[in-house]
Design an enzyme around this catalytic site. Structure first.
Site, short mmCIF file in Angstrom:
data_model
loop_
_atom_site.label_atom_id
_atom_site.label_comp_id
_atom_site.label_asym_id
_atom_site.label_seq_id
_atom_site.Cartn_x
_atom_site.Cartn_y
_atom_site.Cartn_z
N LEU A 177 45.02 8.73 -59.02
CA LEU A 177 45.05 10.02 -58.35
C LEU A 177 44.30 10.00 -57.03
O LEU A 177 44.75 10.57 -56.03
CB LEU A 177 44.47 11.10 -59.28
CG LEU A 177 44.43 12.53 -58.74
CD1 LEU A 177 45.84 13.05 -58.49
CD2 LEU A 177 43.69 13.44 -59.72
N LYS A 178 43.16 9.34 -57.00
CA LYS A 178 42.33 9.35 -55.79
C LYS A 178 42.99 8.61 -54.63
O LYS A 178 42.70 8.90 -53.46
CB LYS A 178 40.96 8.74 -56.07
CG LYS A 178 41.00 7.27 -56.46
CD LYS A 178 39.62 6.72 -56.77
CE LYS A 178 39.67 5.25 -57.17
NZ LYS A 178 38.34 4.71 -57.51
N GLY A 179 43.85 7.64 -54.91
CA GLY A 179 44.58 6.95 -53.86
C GLY A 179 43.69 6.14 -52.93
O GLY A 179 42.71 5.55 -53.34
#
Length: 242
Positions: free
Chosen positions: A125-127
């Site tokens: 999610l944080k990428g």
């Protein structure tokens, strides 16, 4: 202009900087060896601008010098992006409207590779660099298996998840481990899945040749600097809009 030369202090002066390690103690003889190597590589004149002992019996060098080689830009061959770069909204909308189910992705680092930074940057999610990973796309179903996953484990999980695509990250490159692991993986998927039903195989890492897809038996290779949106756009292009 298609013919260029390296730029150091002035345009076209041919100056380049090279770093390497030699298995010799740090002394004047070592510096002479470094200059001899630089000369054999076409650097003339060359100078050692940095030398530092790296453990017992090893010296790291930075050499600065001139080369006469030219580069013809018209003969440079690279893997160009051959698909549109879409926004997250466009990607989700296309999957929902055309695929009518979530696009399933399984990712891992295989073999002895324990470096998950690359696969996490694409999937989590944080990428990376302010861009969220594939977990943030509501129409993606993502399974990140983490590090040191065996090829049979990856194949079994891809089958269990009915994966549309398998993403593999390889950072460890000693003795071409990334190439051997990739070829083993692609061979295993060809054996395990009927023709036409194999998941899309995508690999990434800083030392891959992006033009070597056929040689390695994969569908796409991504190099350094790849973003999650690029990967998502590619998957949609091949699996949804093709």
């Amino acid at each position: 202009m298609t013919i260029i030369r390296p730029y150091g202090d002035t345009t076209g002066d041919g100056m380049v900087q090279l770093s390497f390690t030699l298995p010799v103690p740090a002394d004047k003889r070592a510096e002479g060896a470094a200059l001899q190597l630089a000369a054999k590589m076409g650097m003339d004149p060359a100078m050692v601008v940095h030398a530092k002992q790296m453990g017992e019996g090893y010296t790291f060098f930075v050499v600065y010098g001139k080369v006469n080689h030219l580069v013809d830009l018209s003969r440079v061959v690279v893997a160009e992006r051959d698909f549109p770069l879409r926004s997250a909204k466009e990607i989700n909308t296309l999957i929902k409207q055309k695929l009518r189910r979530k696009l399933t992705v399984v990712g891992a680092c295989i073999g002895d590779d324990a470096h998950t930074v690359g696969i996490d940057a694409i999937l989590n999610l944080k990428g990376i660099a302010g861009e969220k990973g594939l977990e943030s796309y509501r129409e993606f179903a993502v399974s990140n298996l983490g590090a040191q996953v065996t090829v049979p484990e990856l194949v079994n999980r891809a089958r269990a998840e009915k994966a549309d695509a398998v993403l593999v990250s390889q950072v460890v490159t000693q003795r071409d481990a990334h190439l051997q692991n990739t070829m083993e993986m692609s061979a295993a998927f060809r054996e395990a899945f009927p023709a036409g039903r194999r998941p899309l195989l995508v690999v990434g890492g800083p030392r891959f040749d992006e033009l070597a897809t056929e040689e390695l038996g994969v569908d796409r290779i991504f190099g350094r600097g790849t973003t999650p949106r690029e990967v998502a756009s590619y998957l949609v292009d091949k699996l949804v809009t093709a």
